[in-house]
Scaffold this active site. Structure first.
Site, mmCIF file in Angstrom:
data_model
loop_
_atom_site.group_PDB
_atom_site.id
_atom_site.type_symbol
_atom_site.label_atom_id
_atom_site.label_comp_id
_atom_site.label_asym_id
_atom_site.label_seq_id
_atom_site.Cartn_x
_atom_site.Cartn_y
_atom_site.Cartn_z
ATOM 1 N N HIS A 139 44.539 45.457 28.959
ATOM 2 C CA HIS A 139 45.034 46.749 28.486
ATOM 3 C C HIS A 139 45.125 46.663 26.959
ATOM 4 C CE1 HIS A 139 47.407 48.115 32.320
ATOM 5 N NE2 HIS A 139 46.364 48.901 32.168
ATOM 6 N N CYS A 176 55.142 47.682 27.986
ATOM 7 C CA CYS A 176 54.646 48.395 29.175
ATOM 8 C C CYS A 176 55.730 48.573 30.235
ATOM 9 C CB CYS A 176 53.392 47.755 29.732
ATOM 10 S SG CYS A 176 53.573 46.081 30.256
HETATM 11 N N1 ARG Z 1 50.627 43.862 37.317
HETATM 12 C C1 ARG Z 1 50.380 45.026 36.539
HETATM 13 C C2 ARG Z 1 48.893 45.369 36.582
HETATM 14 O O1 ARG Z 1 48.086 44.464 36.510
HETATM 15 C C3 ARG Z 1 50.846 44.821 35.139
HETATM 16 C C4 ARG Z 1 50.661 46.001 34.245
HETATM 17 C C5 ARG Z 1 51.185 45.749 32.878
HETATM 18 N N2 ARG Z 1 50.956 46.847 32.059
HETATM 19 C C6 ARG Z 1 50.456 46.859 30.812
HETATM 20 N N3 ARG Z 1 50.258 47.983 30.257
HETATM 21 N N4 ARG Z 1 50.086 45.765 30.201
HETATM 22 O O2 ARG Z 1 48.519 46.502 36.728
#
Ligand code: ARG
Length: 301
Positions: free
Chosen positions: A198, A294
Site C-alpha cells: 500500500h 492505517c
Molecule cells: N491485513 C491487512 C491487509 O493485508 C492489513 C492492511 C493494512 N493497511 C494498510 N493500509 N497498510 O489487507
C-alpha cells in the site's frame, strides 16, 4: 487542473504546488476497536509466520493507547462498530477515502477491496458515512479494477491534491474516478516491491513541503515525481520502514507524528523538521501489515 492525472514529470508542465488550491486538514479520525481482529490468512508479506498469533489483550491495550494519542494530539476520534467476522476492519484506512469538494461538501468514496475477506467491511463504512452527512460515492459497477481507499490514496497536507499508489491493491485506472469524486488532481505512484503493498507503507507526507519515503518501494518515474513536487524528501532506512512500519505514521495537522516506537532515524528526521513525535506500540498490528496510519480513516469537514 481540477481532475487531472499526473503520470510522469513530463505531465507536470505548468504544475506547481503553490497553485494547488488549499484543502482543510482533517477534522478528526475514524477508528474501529479490535474486537474481532485476527491474523487469519497471509495477504501481505508482514503476515507470514503470524497466522493465529495475535495476543488479543495486548492488541486491545495498544489500540486504546493509539486512540489516546490521537486525542492528545488534538485530533478527535469517532468510532465505528466492529463487525463480527471482519478481522481486518480495525484497518479503517482501507475501505474508503474521505475528503471535501471545493464547495466544502463532505464526500466518501467507497473502496473495492482486492481480497474477498475484506469486501464486507465496505458496507459498514457506507452506513456510517450515510449517517454522518457525507455524500457516499461508489466506483463504477462492472469493472474488475480494485481500490483500497486511503491505504493507497493519500491527500497532500493542506492542498487539493491526491497521491495515488497502485501496483498491488489498487489499479491505476480507478484514479480517474477518484479525481472526479473529489475534484482534485491525482499524482500516480507505482509500487514495485511487495513489502510495500500500500502507498501508506512507504510514503508519508509530513508537512506541505516535506515527505518521508522508502525509495526502494517505487519505480524511477514515481521517485522523480516525488522529488519534483516535494521540496524536502527524507528517507526511512529498511530497518525503520520494514521492521517498524515507520512510513505508516499518522501525522496530525503537520504538527505531531504518531508512529511505532523504535524507528530512530525516522523520528530524528521528524524532530529535525520541527514535528512533535509520539511513539506508540502497534506490534500486534504490524503482524498483519498495518500501523498507526492505517488504523484510522481521516475525516474532513
Ligand atoms: N491485513 C491487512 C491487509 O493485508 C492489513 C492492511 C493494512 N493497511 C494498510 N493500509 N497498510 O489487507
Amino acid at each position: 487542473m481540477s481532475a487531472r492525472i499526473y503520470r510522469s514529470i513530463h505531465d507536470l508542465q505548468g504544475f506547481s504546488l503553490k497553485n494547488c488550491p488549499p484543502m482543510p486538514q482533517p477534522s478528526g479520525v475514524l477508528m474501529c476497536a479490535p474486537d474481532h481482529y485476527q491474523v487469519l490468512a497471509v495477504k501481505n508479506p508482514y503476515m507470514s509466520g503470524h497466522v493465529g498469533t495475535v495476543d488479543h489483550a495486548k492488541a486491545r491495550r495498544q489500540w486504546e493507547a493509539l486512540r489516546e494519542a490521537f486525542d492528545a494530539a488534538g485530533c478527535p476520534v469517532s468510532l465505528i462498530d466492529p463487525a463480527p467476522g471482519l478481522e481486518d476492519m480495525v484497518f479503517c484506512a482501507n475501505s474508503s477515502l474521505a475528503g471535501t469538494r471545493p464547495d466544502g461538501e463532505k464526500v466518501a468514496l467507497l473502496s473495492s477491496m482486492r481480497h474477498p475477506s475484506r469486501r464486507r467491511e465496505v458496507a459498514s463504512f457506507e452506513r456510517w458515512y450515510g449517517e454522518h452527512g457525507y455524500r457516499v460515492l461508489k466506483l463504477k459497477a462492472g469493472g474488475h479494477a480494485t481500490f483500497e481507499g486511503s491505504g493507497d490514496a493519500v491527500w497532500h497536507p493542506g492542498k487539493r491534491l491526491i497521491w495515488g499508489g497502485f501496483g498491488f491493491r489498487s489499479d491505476p485506472e480507478i484514479y480517474e474516478q477518484v479525481a472526479k469524486a473529489f475534484h482534485a488532481p491525482v499524482v500516480l505512484l507505482k509500487l514495485v516491491n511487495e513489502r510495500f503493498y500500500h502507498l501508506d507503507t512507504c510514503f508519508c507526507p509530513l508537512t506541505p513541503e516535506a515527505v518521508l519515503i522508502h525509495p526502494a518501494a517505487f519505480d524511477a518515474a514515481s521517485l522523480e515525481l516525488i522529488l519534483k513536487i516535494f521540496p524536502i524528501v527524507v528517507t526511512a532506512t529498511e530497518h525503520d520502514a520494514v521492521g517498524k512500519m515507520a512510513c505508516n505514521a499518522a501525522v496530525v495537522n503537520s504538527r505531531t507524528a504518531i508512529l511505532q516506537k523504535g524507528a530512530t532515524t525516522v523520528s530524528n528526521h521528524m524532530h529535525a523538521l520541527g514535528l512533535g513525535v509520539c511513539e506508540v506500540d502497534t506490534s500486534e498490528f504490524i503482524k498483519s501489515g498495518g500501523s498507526a496510519y492505517c488504523m484510522k480513516q481521516y475525516l474532513f469537514g
